[in-house]
Each structure stands twice: as C-alpha cells, then as structure tokens.
Design an enzyme around this catalytic site. Structure first.
Site, mmCIF file in Angstrom:
data_model
loop_
_atom_site.group_PDB
_atom_site.id
_atom_site.type_symbol
_atom_site.label_atom_id
_atom_site.label_comp_id
_atom_site.label_asym_id
_atom_site.label_seq_id
_atom_site.Cartn_x
_atom_site.Cartn_y
_atom_site.Cartn_z
ATOM 1 N N ASP A 3 28.143 -18.701 -30.073
ATOM 2 C CA ASP A 3 28.191 -18.340 -28.346
ATOM 3 C C ASP A 3 28.356 -16.583 -28.539
ATOM 4 O O ASP A 3 29.250 -16.214 -29.505
ATOM 5 C CB ASP A 3 28.704 -18.919 -27.332
ATOM 6 C CG ASP A 3 28.416 -18.799 -26.039
ATOM 7 O OD1 ASP A 3 27.840 -19.920 -25.614
ATOM 8 O OD2 ASP A 3 28.633 -17.723 -25.558
ATOM 9 N N TYR B 24 12.159 -15.710 -15.999
ATOM 10 C CA TYR B 24 12.622 -16.833 -16.622
ATOM 11 C C TYR B 24 11.622 -17.930 -16.840
ATOM 12 O O TYR B 24 11.387 -18.444 -18.133
ATOM 13 C CB TYR B 24 13.665 -17.304 -15.661
ATOM 14 C CG TYR B 24 14.572 -18.499 -16.290
ATOM 15 C CD1 TYR B 24 15.372 -18.563 -17.003
ATOM 16 C CD2 TYR B 24 14.187 -19.783 -15.608
ATOM 17 C CE1 TYR B 24 16.061 -19.685 -17.424
ATOM 18 C CE2 TYR B 24 14.779 -20.961 -15.967
ATOM 19 C CZ TYR B 24 15.749 -20.940 -16.974
ATOM 20 O OH TYR B 24 16.504 -22.022 -17.560
HETATM 21 N N1 LIG Z 1 21.368 -25.582 -15.721
HETATM 22 C C1 LIG Z 1 20.393 -25.898 -15.481
HETATM 23 O O1 LIG Z 1 20.233 -26.324 -14.450
HETATM 24 C C2 LIG Z 1 19.386 -25.578 -16.477
HETATM 25 C C3 LIG Z 1 17.880 -25.860 -16.090
HETATM 26 C C4 LIG Z 1 16.936 -25.688 -17.062
HETATM 27 C C5 LIG Z 1 17.078 -25.164 -18.264
HETATM 28 N N2 LIG Z 1 18.526 -24.460 -18.536
HETATM 29 C C6 LIG Z 1 18.752 -23.961 -19.970
HETATM 30 O O2 LIG Z 1 19.544 -24.779 -20.678
HETATM 31 C C7 LIG Z 1 20.416 -23.950 -21.564
HETATM 32 C C8 LIG Z 1 21.818 -23.992 -21.246
HETATM 33 O O3 LIG Z 1 22.217 -23.617 -19.862
HETATM 34 P P1 LIG Z 1 23.349 -23.869 -19.136
HETATM 35 O O4 LIG Z 1 23.027 -24.469 -17.946
HETATM 36 O O5 LIG Z 1 24.088 -24.785 -20.037
HETATM 37 O O6 LIG Z 1 24.003 -22.388 -19.019
HETATM 38 P P2 LIG Z 1 25.598 -22.076 -19.241
HETATM 39 O O7 LIG Z 1 25.527 -20.575 -18.660
HETATM 40 O O8 LIG Z 1 26.543 -22.731 -18.766
HETATM 41 O O9 LIG Z 1 25.478 -21.790 -20.714
HETATM 42 C C9 LIG Z 1 24.987 -20.715 -21.646
HETATM 43 C C10 LIG Z 1 25.609 -20.317 -22.631
HETATM 44 O O10 LIG Z 1 24.795 -19.398 -23.715
HETATM 45 C C11 LIG Z 1 25.666 -18.407 -23.737
HETATM 46 N N3 LIG Z 1 24.701 -17.191 -24.261
HETATM 47 C C12 LIG Z 1 24.253 -16.462 -23.087
HETATM 48 N N4 LIG Z 1 23.545 -15.542 -23.886
HETATM 49 C C13 LIG Z 1 23.707 -15.568 -25.270
HETATM 50 C C14 LIG Z 1 23.235 -14.844 -26.457
HETATM 51 N N5 LIG Z 1 22.523 -13.886 -26.300
HETATM 52 N N6 LIG Z 1 23.632 -15.598 -27.585
HETATM 53 C C15 LIG Z 1 24.396 -16.449 -27.799
HETATM 54 N N7 LIG Z 1 24.890 -17.204 -26.656
HETATM 55 C C16 LIG Z 1 24.461 -16.791 -25.311
HETATM 56 C C17 LIG Z 1 26.540 -18.129 -22.711
HETATM 57 O O11 LIG Z 1 27.738 -17.306 -23.226
HETATM 58 C C18 LIG Z 1 26.827 -19.537 -22.197
HETATM 59 O O12 LIG Z 1 28.116 -19.975 -23.081
HETATM 60 C C19 LIG Z 1 19.720 -22.490 -21.338
HETATM 61 O O13 LIG Z 1 18.896 -22.198 -22.226
HETATM 62 C C20 LIG Z 1 19.359 -22.560 -19.855
HETATM 63 O O14 LIG Z 1 18.182 -21.818 -19.618
HETATM 64 C C21 LIG Z 1 19.306 -24.924 -17.492
#
Ligand SMILES: NC(=O)c1ccc[n+]([C@@H]2O[C@H](COP(=O)([O-])OP(=O)(O)OC[C@H]3O[C@@H](n4cnc5c(N)ncnc54)[C@H](O)[C@@H]3O)[C@@H](O)[C@H]2O)c1
Length: 259
Positions: free
Chosen positions: A37, A155
């Site tokens: 991360d 996005y």
């Molecule tokens: N939460 C939702 O409803 C949702 C829905 C669809 C897709 N997603 C996708 O699921 C995945 C996880 O999202 P989440 O909801 O757990 O988000 P989150 O924000 O809780 O976790 C995302 C993590 O990615 C890390 N991160 C960000 N940029 C980074 C980089 N350049 N290199 C390494 N790490 C990096 C952040 O520090 C964070 O710890 C993402 O790809 C997101 O787009 C989330």
C-alpha cells in the site's frame, strides 16, 4: 489444510477496505501474503493482525502506478516467500468528477493508478508466475464498468479498462497456465465510499438494492478467495459482480449519483 496453502500472494491496497480483508482471508487460508500500500502505517496494523492469527505476511510500501516499485515488490516477495502465484490487483482511487470538470492531470492520475497500476502488476509478476508454472491474477474493477451512472466519468473509464484488460490478459496468459479474472463490486462499505458519500446516500443505496444491504469488504474477499484458489482452475477471463443484485436492477445506485 487451507484453501490457499502453498500460494504466494501479493495484495495491493491492503491497508484498508477490501484489500485488508483479502490479505487477512488469504493468510487465514494458508497463503504467504505480501501486503502492499502507499500507506505504510495502516498497512503495518493489518500485517500485525495477520501475525497475531498465526499467518505469514510481509508489509511493503508500494505505489502501484510506479513500475520500478512493482519490480522491488516482486523481488522482495521472491526473496522472502518464493515465486508469486497470486496477484490481487485491488488498489484503486475514486473521484466523482463529471465530464466537464475532469482535468487532464486528474484523468492521468486516475488512469495511472486504476488502469496502469494493475497492468504494470501483471507485467511485473509474469516472470515469477511463468517460473512457477501457475498463476491466478484477480483484478478489481467496479459495477461502474458495466453499468454507468452520472458523475463518475474518469473512474468509470478507468474501471472499464480493468474489466477489458482481464479478458485480454486471460487469453495472452493462458498458455502459461495463468488465469485472470475480475471482480466488479457494487456498493461496499469501506473508507472509499464513507469518505465520498454522506451516510444518507449510503442508506438510500441500501434501500435501492434488491438484497437491501450494503456489501462488506469480506463479501468481496470471499469471491477473491475462490479466484485465487485452485477451485477455480477452469475459470478465466470472467468478470463477477458482487453487488447485491443492484446491476440487474438497472445500475449504480441513483442515490449515489445525485447531488
Ligand atoms: N468500496 C466500493 O464500494 C467499491 C466499489 C467498486 C469498486 N471498488 C474498488 O475496490 C478497490 C478497493 O477499494 P476500497 O473500497 O477497499 O477502498 P479503500 O480506500 O478502503 O482502500 C483502497 C486502498 O488502496 C490504497 N491505494 C490508493 N492508491 C494507491 C496506490 N497508488 N498504490 C498502492 N495503494 C494505493 C489506499 O491507500 C487504500 O489503502 C478499489 O480498486 C476500488 O476502486 C470499491
């Protein structure tokens, strides 16, 4: 014996949300996990939890948008646990800028992290997986990749790229016994959505879902576990929604798309 015993898994974005749930579940199921991360402090806490439960894990600071950073992560994984056999391309960023307001800089940042990041990861683990003679790559796109809604323009484009990348990579990597699948989550309660939306919007989104609930990070982690394990050995090139049946109702929660 765990469902991932003997696997060596890199999980990106593992400091929070779904990535943290995936890292913990993979370790519980016997994988050696390299959790990465950009946020090292939060990442250390996740890895400490895995160690407390008797799992094997290593925390590495890593920016998925940086190709050199990927090479370092793969090298350290191989030195610590051996060849990489699972890549969980989870890290991602979000913004809700509409078409008229997306700057080129913001577009590039979104595409760099969300699309180039997983692509670079696939490039970086390839020699390791080829040597191992087996691999499972799991990308994380979004329900937005298949059902567009207003305001998520950059996005949505970045996640559409991840969804398509999955199919392309599945064909290119099949000769090496490497499978590539994608998870398209719906609304999952993580820091990402809690920061982006007021609680009322999440409650409204919950009401709009056929299953009447907001997803939990572990709901997505269980799907990832299936793809990471040999149970899915005949499954590649697929995209799996984990969304409480919202997409078949007609798409992303309108409540999240309105002001
Ligand atoms: N939460 C939702 O409803 C949702 C829905 C669809 C897709 N997603 C996708 O699921 C995945 C996880 O999202 P989440 O909801 O757990 O988000 P989150 O924000 O809780 O976790 C995302 C993590 O990615 C890390 N991160 C960000 N940029 C980074 C980089 N350049 N290199 C390494 N790490 C990096 C952040 O520090 C964070 O710890 C993402 O790809 C997101 O787009 C989330």
């Amino acid at each position: 014996m765990g469902r991932l015993t003997g696997k060596v898994a890199i999980v990106t974005g593992a400091a929070s949300g779904m990535g943290a749930a995936e890292a913990e579940l993979f370790a519980v199921e016997g994988a050696s996990v390299v959790a990465t991360d950009v946020n090292p402090a939060a990442l250390e806490k996740v890895v400490a939890r895995i160690h407390e439960q008797g799992g094997q894990a290593l925390a590495l600071q890593h920016d998925v948008a940086c190709r050199d950073s990927w090479d370092r992560v793969v090298r350290q994984t191989e030195d610590t646990f051996g060849d990489v056999t699972v890549l969980m391309n989870n890290a991602g960023i979000w913004n809700d800028t509409g078409y008229e307001d997306v700057t080129h800089e913001a577009w590039l940042q979104m595409m760099n992290v969300n699309a180039w990041g997983p692509f670079a990861g696939i490039q970086a683990v390839l020699p390791s997986m080829k040597r191992a003679g087996v691999g499972s790559i799991i990308n994380v796109a979004s329900m937005a990749a298949v059902n567009a809604c207003g305001r998520f323009s950059a996005y949505t484009c970045s996640k559409g790229s991840v969804d398509a990348m999955t199919r392309a990579a599945a064909i290119d990597l099949a000769p090496f016994n490497i499978r590539v699948n994608c998870i398209n989550p719906g609304v999952i309660r993580t820091a990402m959505v809690e920061t982006a939306f007021p609680e009322e919007a999440l409650v409204a989104a919950q009401r709009a879902q056929p299953l009447q609930r907001i997803g939990r990070p572990v709901d997505v982690a269980y799907m990832a576990l299936y793809f990471a394990s040999d149970e899915s050995w005949f499954t590649s090139g697929t995209s799996q929604l984990v969304d409480g049946a919202m997409a078949v109702m007609g798409g992303v929660a309108p409540a999240l798309a309105s002001d």
